[in-house]
Scaffold this motif. Structure first.
Motif, PDB file in Angstrom:
ATOM      1  N   ALA A  27     -83.207 -67.525   0.548  1.00  0.00           N
ATOM      2  CA  ALA A  27     -84.475 -67.706   0.305  1.00  0.00           C
ATOM      3  C   ALA A  27     -84.428 -69.058   0.292  1.00  0.00           C
ATOM      4  N   TYR A  28     -85.554 -70.143   0.110  1.00  0.00           N
ATOM      5  CA  TYR A  28     -84.971 -71.236   0.658  1.00  0.00           C
ATOM      6  C   TYR A  28     -86.908 -71.860   0.078  1.00  0.00           C
ATOM      7  N   GLN A  29     -87.120 -72.582  -0.462  1.00  0.00           N
ATOM      8  CA  GLN A  29     -89.256 -72.670  -0.748  1.00  0.00           C
ATOM      9  C   GLN A  29     -89.831 -71.680  -0.784  1.00  0.00           C
ATOM     10  N   GLU A  30     -90.249 -71.381   0.886  1.00  0.00           N
ATOM     11  CA  GLU A  30     -90.860 -70.613   1.597  1.00  0.00           C
ATOM     12  C   GLU A  30     -90.844 -70.032   2.295  1.00  0.00           C
ATOM     13  N   TYR A  31     -89.420 -70.360   2.621  1.00  0.00           N
ATOM     14  CA  TYR A  31     -88.074 -70.291   4.005  1.00  0.00           C
ATOM     15  C   TYR A  31     -87.406 -69.230   3.640  1.00  0.00           C
ATOM     16  N   LEU A  32     -87.227 -68.038   4.663  1.00  0.00           N
ATOM     17  CA  LEU A  32     -85.687 -67.241   4.590  1.00  0.00           C
ATOM     18  C   LEU A  32     -84.994 -68.015   5.829  1.00  0.00           C
ATOM     19  N   GLN A  90     -88.144 -82.055   7.523  1.00  0.00           N
ATOM     20  CA  GLN A  90     -89.584 -82.024   8.143  1.00  0.00           C
ATOM     21  C   GLN A  90     -90.404 -80.803   7.827  1.00  0.00           C
ATOM     22  N   GLY A  91     -90.467 -79.587   7.188  1.00  0.00           N
ATOM     23  CA  GLY A  91     -91.183 -79.155   7.278  1.00  0.00           C
ATOM     24  C   GLY A  91     -91.835 -77.931   8.051  1.00  0.00           C
ATOM     25  N   ASP A  92     -93.056 -77.473   7.945  1.00  0.00           N
ATOM     26  CA  ASP A  92     -93.383 -76.273   9.014  1.00  0.00           C
ATOM     27  C   ASP A  92     -93.746 -77.147  10.489  1.00  0.00           C
ATOM     28  N   SER A  93     -93.687 -78.614  10.405  1.00  0.00           N
ATOM     29  CA  SER A  93     -93.301 -79.243  12.384  1.00  0.00           C
ATOM     30  C   SER A  93     -91.381 -78.225  12.651  1.00  0.00           C
TER      31      SER A  93
END
Length: 96
Positions: A27-32, A90-93
């Protein structure tokens, strides 16, 4: 019998033993981040996916890098490192 041997050597229909790092999830920030190294010419290719839950939808970015490492764990760790860098840059992009 020979067919089973070829399937085990060349991957066959996807059956067979799972690799030990297939379950490596971070888990990293709000990502898996899910590391899924692939065997490649006697080495392990850096690959995996990044997922993010958005409401009822799971967004997924799958990537395979040309990088190979001699061991599966090293390839899994490198995938996680690269995924974190991609998320930071890049974040959500990454899902576009």
């Amino acid at each position: 019998m020979i067919g089973k041997m070829f399937k085990s050597l060349f991957g066959g229909s996807g059956e067979g033993a799972k690799t030990k790092s297939e379950a490596m999830t971070v888990a990293y920030q709000e990502y898996l981040i899910i590391a899924e190294p692939r065997p490649a010419n006697g080495q392990w290719q850096v690959s995996g996916r990044i997922e993010k839950q958005v409401g009822d939808t799971t967004r997924t970015h799958t990537f395979i890098r040309a990088d190979t490492l001699p061991d599966e764990t090293g390839a899994a760790n490198e995938m996680v490192r690269k995924a974190k860098m991609m998320i930071d840059q890049q974040g959500d992009s990454i899902f576009d």
